[in-house]
Structures are given as C-alpha cells and as structure tokens.
Write a protein that holds these residues in place. Structure first.
Motif, PDB file in Angstrom:
ATOM      1  N   VAL A 102      14.501 -16.526  33.163  1.00 33.39           N
ATOM      2  CA  VAL A 102      16.248 -14.778  32.451  1.00 33.39           C
ATOM      3  C   VAL A 102      17.140 -15.632  32.254  1.00 33.39           C
ATOM      4  CG1 VAL A 102      17.260 -12.955  33.942  1.00 33.39           C
ATOM      5  CG2 VAL A 102      15.006 -13.128  33.962  1.00 33.39           C
ATOM      6  N   ASN A 103      17.485 -16.657  33.439  1.00 29.45           N
ATOM      7  CA  ASN A 103      18.924 -17.364  32.262  1.00 29.45           C
ATOM      8  C   ASN A 103      18.797 -18.179  31.240  1.00 29.45           C
ATOM      9  OD1 ASN A 103      20.043 -17.559  35.010  1.00 29.45           O
ATOM     10  ND2 ASN A 103      19.206 -19.322  35.844  1.00 29.45           N
ATOM     11  N   VAL A 122      14.135  -5.743  33.379  1.00 25.70           N
ATOM     12  CA  VAL A 122      13.216  -4.950  33.685  1.00 25.70           C
ATOM     13  C   VAL A 122      11.828  -4.905  33.176  1.00 25.70           C
ATOM     14  CG1 VAL A 122      13.378  -2.752  34.138  1.00 25.70           C
ATOM     15  CG2 VAL A 122      15.474  -3.518  33.555  1.00 25.70           C
ATOM     16  N   GLY A 123      11.499  -5.665  33.989  1.00 20.85           N
ATOM     17  CA  GLY A 123       9.958  -5.478  33.626  1.00 20.85           C
ATOM     18  C   GLY A 123       9.061  -5.657  35.052  1.00 20.85           C
ATOM     19  N   GLU A 124       7.835  -6.476  34.551  1.00 17.22           N
ATOM     20  CA  GLU A 124       7.907  -6.766  36.118  1.00 17.22           C
ATOM     21  C   GLU A 124       8.538  -6.943  37.338  1.00 17.22           C
ATOM     22  OE1 GLU A 124       3.833  -6.137  36.212  1.00 17.22           O
ATOM     23  OE2 GLU A 124       3.719  -6.702  39.103  1.00 17.22           O
ATOM     24  N   GLY A 125       9.544  -7.802  37.644  1.00 13.18           N
ATOM     25  CA  GLY A 125      10.380  -7.647  38.513  1.00 13.18           C
ATOM     26  C   GLY A 125      11.721  -7.351  37.497  1.00 13.18           C
ATOM     27  N   VAL A 126      12.506  -7.724  38.518  1.00  9.07           N
ATOM     28  CA  VAL A 126      14.679  -7.062  37.959  1.00  9.07           C
ATOM     29  C   VAL A 126      15.285  -8.405  38.107  1.00  9.07           C
ATOM     30  CG1 VAL A 126      16.286  -6.009  38.608  1.00  9.07           C
ATOM     31  CG2 VAL A 126      14.204  -4.591  38.225  1.00  9.07           C
ATOM     32  N   GLY A 127      15.476  -8.821  36.803  1.00 11.07           N
ATOM     33  CA  GLY A 127      15.806 -10.180  37.261  1.00 11.07           C
ATOM     34  C   GLY A 127      17.493 -10.053  36.643  1.00 11.07           C
ATOM     35  N   ALA A 128      18.093 -11.037  36.667  1.00  8.84           N
ATOM     36  CA  ALA A 128      19.411 -10.851  35.959  1.00  8.84           C
ATOM     37  C   ALA A 128      20.185 -12.577  35.781  1.00  8.84           C
ATOM     38  CB  ALA A 128      20.402 -10.571  36.803  1.00  8.84           C
ATOM     39  N   GLY A 129      20.745 -12.497  34.587  1.00 10.31           N
ATOM     40  CA  GLY A 129      21.574 -13.927  33.958  1.00 10.31           C
ATOM     41  C   GLY A 129      22.772 -13.305  34.258  1.00 10.31           C
ATOM     42  N   VAL A 130      23.695 -14.007  34.735  1.00  9.04           N
ATOM     43  CA  VAL A 130      25.141 -14.204  34.912  1.00  9.04           C
ATOM     44  C   VAL A 130      25.641 -15.078  33.923  1.00  9.04           C
ATOM     45  CG1 VAL A 130      27.178 -13.571  36.539  1.00  9.04           C
ATOM     46  CG2 VAL A 130      24.704 -13.313  36.885  1.00  9.04           C
ATOM     47  N   VAL A 131      26.653 -14.803  32.856  1.00 10.81           N
ATOM     48  CA  VAL A 131      27.651 -15.772  32.482  1.00 10.81           C
ATOM     49  C   VAL A 131      29.013 -15.307  32.485  1.00 10.81           C
ATOM     50  CG1 VAL A 131      28.802 -16.172  29.860  1.00 10.81           C
ATOM     51  CG2 VAL A 131      25.980 -15.389  30.514  1.00 10.81           C
ATOM     52  N   VAL A 132      29.653 -16.424  33.383  1.00 12.76           N
ATOM     53  CA  VAL A 132      30.864 -16.478  33.287  1.00 12.76           C
ATOM     54  C   VAL A 132      31.948 -17.038  32.738  1.00 12.76           C
ATOM     55  CG1 VAL A 132      32.220 -16.926  35.740  1.00 12.76           C
ATOM     56  CG2 VAL A 132      30.261 -15.719  36.527  1.00 12.76           C
ATOM     57  N   ASP A 178      35.918  -0.204  30.493  1.00 17.47           N
ATOM     58  CA  ASP A 178      36.285  -0.554  29.481  1.00 17.47           C
ATOM     59  C   ASP A 178      34.149  -1.621  29.127  1.00 17.47           C
ATOM     60  OD1 ASP A 178      38.492   0.289  28.556  1.00 17.47           O
ATOM     61  OD2 ASP A 178      39.379  -1.282  29.633  1.00 17.47           O
ATOM     62  N   LEU A 179      33.684  -1.114  30.637  1.00 17.32           N
ATOM     63  CA  LEU A 179      31.886  -1.773  30.843  1.00 17.32           C
ATOM     64  C   LEU A 179      31.213  -1.286  29.320  1.00 17.32           C
ATOM     65  CD1 LEU A 179      30.626  -4.101  32.390  1.00 17.32           C
ATOM     66  CD2 LEU A 179      29.355  -1.480  33.301  1.00 17.32           C
ATOM     67  N   GLU A 180      31.283  -2.491  28.573  1.00 17.69           N
ATOM     68  CA  GLU A 180      30.038  -1.877  27.778  1.00 17.69           C
ATOM     69  C   GLU A 180      28.211  -2.361  28.734  1.00 17.69           C
ATOM     70  OE1 GLU A 180      30.722  -2.815  23.626  1.00 17.69           O
ATOM     71  OE2 GLU A 180      32.169  -4.042  24.355  1.00 17.69           O
ATOM     72  N   ILE A 181      27.869  -1.027  27.446  1.00 16.09           N
ATOM     73  CA  ILE A 181      25.840  -1.291  28.539  1.00 16.09           C
ATOM     74  C   ILE A 181      25.459  -1.613  26.752  1.00 16.09           C
ATOM     75  CG2 ILE A 181      24.239  -0.185  28.919  1.00 16.09           C
ATOM     76  CD1 ILE A 181      26.367   1.288  31.343  1.00 16.09           C
ATOM     77  N   VAL A 182      24.756  -2.818  27.047  1.00 18.83           N
ATOM     78  CA  VAL A 182      23.853  -2.412  25.435  1.00 18.83           C
ATOM     79  C   VAL A 182      22.510  -3.143  25.496  1.00 18.83           C
ATOM     80  CG1 VAL A 182      26.132  -3.121  23.896  1.00 18.83           C
ATOM     81  CG2 VAL A 182      25.096  -4.787  24.926  1.00 18.83           C
ATOM     82  N   PRO A 183      21.487  -3.186  24.340  1.00 21.14           N
ATOM     83  CA  PRO A 183      20.107  -3.601  24.690  1.00 21.14           C
ATOM     84  C   PRO A 183      20.374  -5.010  24.042  1.00 21.14           C
ATOM     85  CG  PRO A 183      20.604  -2.329  22.745  1.00 21.14           C
ATOM     86  CD  PRO A 183      21.934  -2.193  23.262  1.00 21.14           C
ATOM     87  N   ALA A 184      19.387  -6.256  24.940  1.00 24.62           N
ATOM     88  CA  ALA A 184      19.033  -7.558  24.325  1.00 24.62           C
ATOM     89  C   ALA A 184      18.946  -7.389  23.001  1.00 24.62           C
ATOM     90  CB  ALA A 184      18.332  -8.198  25.537  1.00 24.62           C
ATOM     91  N   LEU A 185      19.087  -8.419  22.184  1.00 29.81           N
ATOM     92  CA  LEU A 185      18.307  -8.766  20.605  1.00 29.81           C
ATOM     93  C   LEU A 185      17.071  -8.982  20.325  1.00 29.81           C
ATOM     94  CD1 LEU A 185      21.864  -8.656  18.690  1.00 29.81           C
ATOM     95  CD2 LEU A 185      20.897  -6.484  19.222  1.00 29.81           C
ATOM     96  N   LEU A 186      16.962 -10.320  20.914  1.00 33.06           N
ATOM     97  CA  LEU A 186      16.329 -10.255  20.414  1.00 33.06           C
ATOM     98  C   LEU A 186      14.334 -10.807  21.209  1.00 33.06           C
ATOM     99  CD1 LEU A 186      18.170 -14.281  21.417  1.00 33.06           C
ATOM    100  CD2 LEU A 186      18.066 -12.921  19.337  1.00 33.06           C
ATOM    101  N   GLY A 187      14.810  -9.936  22.214  1.00 34.17           N
ATOM    102  CA  GLY A 187      13.301  -9.275  22.370  1.00 34.17           C
ATOM    103  C   GLY A 187      12.473 -10.438  23.107  1.00 34.17           C
ATOM    104  N   GLU A 188      11.263 -10.706  23.905  1.00 34.64           N
ATOM    105  CA  GLU A 188      10.754 -11.710  24.259  1.00 34.64           C
ATOM    106  C   GLU A 188      10.631 -12.872  23.183  1.00 34.64           C
ATOM    107  OE1 GLU A 188       6.805 -11.708  26.290  1.00 34.64           O
ATOM    108  OE2 GLU A 188       8.871 -10.648  26.507  1.00 34.64           O
ATOM    109  N   ASP A 189      11.235 -13.151  22.331  1.00 35.20           N
ATOM    110  CA  ASP A 189      11.133 -14.503  22.016  1.00 35.20           C
ATOM    111  C   ASP A 189      12.986 -15.200  22.874  1.00 35.20           C
ATOM    112  OD1 ASP A 189       9.349 -14.689  19.913  1.00 35.20           O
ATOM    113  OD2 ASP A 189      10.636 -14.162  18.662  1.00 35.20           O
ATOM    114  N   GLY A 190      13.277 -14.185  22.961  1.00 31.84           N
ATOM    115  CA  GLY A 190      14.809 -14.399  23.586  1.00 31.84           C
ATOM    116  C   GLY A 190      14.488 -16.116  24.034  1.00 31.84           C
ATOM    117  N   PHE A 191      12.334 -15.818  25.104  1.00 28.34           N
ATOM    118  CA  PHE A 191      12.921 -16.426  26.645  1.00 28.34           C
ATOM    119  C   PHE A 191      12.852 -17.911  25.599  1.00 28.34           C
ATOM    120  CE2 PHE A 191      11.199 -12.467  28.098  1.00 28.34           C
ATOM    121  CZ  PHE A 191      11.920 -12.833  29.089  1.00 28.34           C
TER     122      PHE A 191
END
Ligand SMILES: [Zn+2]
Length: 385
Positions: free
Chosen positions: A187-188, A211-221, A350-363
């Motif tokens: 996920v990172n 969201v898939g088999e589990g739920v994960g998150a990557g955090v960018v600060v 002002d939070l934006e909620i947007v879909p990821a753009l790269l799909g499975e290739d993102g990994f």
C-alpha cells in the motif's frame, strides 16, 4: 543501516539536481525560465544543460511560441534515460514490470508459484524477472509485498499471505543482481506511485486508502511517505470500530476490515444466499434493496475509518484505490456522506475525495518509484521517497 549499493545518485551536484527535477516535474522549459526558477547564472545553466544533453538525460524539445523575436528553444527531461524494475509479490503470483522515469510501464513479466513459497523460490523468481526485463541503465529493483516490512533493513517482518516471518529478501538479491534492491509494503508503494505519477501529484498531504481483501492506507505528510518509526504506519484496516464486534484475522475484535472489505462482502453474500460477491454486486445494481444495503454499510464503515484519519491528519485529499474500487459506485456515496457529514468541524471542509488513477499497475509503478526517488534525491534530502 544499509546504504545504497554503489552511488546511483544522479544528483551529486545540487544545482544539477535542481535543473533535472524542475524539468521532470514542470518541463519542458526554456533556458530563460530555468535560469529564473533556479536562480542560476545563465552561463552556468547553459553549461549544465549542455552536459545533461550530452549524457542523454535532457533533450531539446522544439520552440516555444513567442510573440516577438526569436522563439526560445525548450528543453525537456528524457524519461527513458533509465528505468527501474518494479515487482509485486502476491499470494501465488509474481508480477514485474520495467518502468521508466515517468512511471510508464515499458515491459512486463509474470510467473505463478505454489502457495506458501520458500524465500529462495521468490528470490530466484525475482532474479529471473530482472533478467527478462533487463535493459540499458537499470537503476535497481523495488519489491512490494503485503504485510509488515522493515524498509530500512529490507526485511519482510510479517507477511500472512506468504506465511513469512523475518525474511531477508534484499541482501541475497543485491548480491545476485548487483543492483540496489528496496522492499516496501504494497500500500505504501501504491501511495508513492499515486504521489509521483497519479492522483496525488498536486497534494503534499494526503491519505491513499485501499479497499480489497483488507483495508490499508498510505500516508503522505509534507510531500513524503510517512512510514512510522518501525514501518507499520497506515494499518487502518485494524483500527478498532467496535470493541464488541466480530473477531478480525489479526486476533482483535471489531477492526475496520471486519466491516468494510472483501472479507465482509463474502460473509454477507453467504449470509444472504448470493453465490458470491459478483452476484451480490449485480443484484445491487439491479435494485435489490438487501444487496444495496450491504454496500452502503460498507461505505458507512469505511467513512468512519476515513473520518478518524481526517481528524488525526487533516489531509488535503483522500485517494481511494484497491481492487474493490470496481464497486465504488455502490459504496462511495455512503462513504462521502459519512466523511463530509461528520468530520470534526473544519477539518473536512475543503477535503477532496478522488479515485486512484493507476489501478493495479500502481503497485509495480510504486515499487519502481522507490528506486527512482533515490535517483532523483537532492544531496540534502533524506532517503527513500
Ligand atoms: Zn484486525
């Protein structure tokens, strides 16, 4: 702490690094624009660009439109100057790709393996993938894997899908490949890909939720991936939602994953006598109230998880990705309503909620980006993305 193998760094010279990074993110630019934005004297800049063109890192890219006088020549970064190999290790499948410096997949390789593989099996498969995808100027190999990863030492500390504990993948692979090798949580890796080349390019502070088999998150600060002190940041799937809830696979009760993942959807599909998740999805899209309710509940619980993140981190955006995004039409409205309706006061204004753009290739792109990030790092910056 292990240092990068050899000196792969492009940017030993800070000013040269400034020019290359500016062209990479904002190019093509004219020499005059570059001089203004870097503060370098035109003569010094001209020499640097000449060197970069000789090396192939930078190319001349046509003329800029000019209203008066001679139009200036633009220079641009050459993303095919070099590439990195990104690998994703799944339960029974290794996927790999050669990715250029703009995050574009140039070649692919994949191979299946039997469940619960020995580390030596995976090491030889990565080696084979690197051979098949070999090209001129490969900067290194990045590997993404689900579970708990010690990024600094390259140790896979705990990976339930492979049945691994404390496996050292990096050192044996660096010895065999004679290239730098980086290991990262999947996920990172995805988050890094979205940060560099996807939905996160405009955000310095965001959370990428999967969201898939589990739920994960990557955090960018502040523009960089936040891994936590021991590499385990972002395990939102195990954020407790209900201490009296059903048991999670991690051993605790009522984790977010129990209420909002494929595990949850499978359980509900069985309970409500749908053949599988796909059938339940089809039923929901056909207007079946019971099936619609399942996905809305999932959105609601995911929203609770996201809301907790928003209150903790106050990000500019939530980027939503992962395999189950194909059903986002069914759970996103409830998700958004929960996040926006209840997050603490101004945090979500002002939070934006947007879909990821790269799909499975993102990994794969993300795994390669870990290597590329090292390549582009300015001499004053800390390591790893
Ligand atoms: Zn859990």
């Amino acid at each position: 702490m292990r240092g990068p193998k050899g000196d792969q760094r492009l940017l030993r010279d800070y000013n040269r690094g400034l020019v290359v990074n500016l062209l990479r993110t904002d190019g093509p630019l004219s020499r005059a624009d570059l001089a203004r934005r870097t503060g370098l004297a035109p003569s010094a800049l001209t020499q640097r660009i000449r060197d970069l063109i000789d090396e192939g890192l930078v190319t001349e890219a046509g003329k800029k439109e000019a209203s008066t006088g001679r139009p200036p020549t633009l220079v641009s970064f050459n993303p095919d100057y070099a590439s990195a190999i990104g690998v994703k290790i799944e339960g029974t499948l290794l996927r790999a790709a050669r990715v250029n410096l703009a995050g574009e997949v140039r070649a692919r390789y994949e191979e299946e393996f039997a469940p619960s593989p020995e580390p030596s099996k995976i090491i030889s498969l990565v080696e084979k993938a690197a051979e098949r995808l070999n090209a001129e100027r490969i900067l290194g190999v990045g590997i993404s894997i689900s579970g708990f990863v010690d990024t600094i030492n390259g140790i896979d500390i705990y990976s339930p899908i492979l049945g691994w504990e404390n496996v050292d993948l990096v050192e044996p692979l660096e010895d065999r490949l004679d290239l730098p090798v980086h290991l990262e949580n999947d996920v990172n890796a995805l988050t890094l890909a979205e940060r560099w080349h996807g939905a996160g390019v405009d955000y310095r502070n965001f959370v990428c939720m999967t969201v898939g088999e589990g739920v994960g998150a990557g955090v960018v600060v502040d523009g960089s991936l936040y891994r936590g002190a021991f590499g385990g940041a972002g395990e939102v799937g195990h954020m407790m939602i209900d201490p009296t809830g059903p048991k999670c696979r991690c051993g605790e009760n009522g984790c977010l994953e129990v209420f909002a993942s494929d595990q949850y959807l499978r359980r509900e599909a069985t309970r409500l006598a749908y053949a599988d998740i796909d059938r339940m999805e089809q039923a929901a899209r056909a207007g079946d109230a019971q099936a619609i309710d399942v996905f809305e509940k999932m959105g609601y619980y995911l929203g609770i998880g996201a809301k907790n993140l928003v209150n903790l981190l106050n990000p500019q955006a939530i980027v939503l990705g992962g395999e189950r995004m194909e059903a986002s039409d069914l759970f996103s409205p409830a998700f958004e309503a929960e996040v926006r309706g209840h997050s603490f006061a101004e945090a979500a204004k002002d939070l934006e909620i947007v879909p990821a753009l790269l799909g499975e290739d993102g990994f794969l792109i993300g795994a390669a980006t870990i290597v590329a990030a090292e390549f582009f790092r300015l001499p004053t910056e800390r390591t790893l993305g």
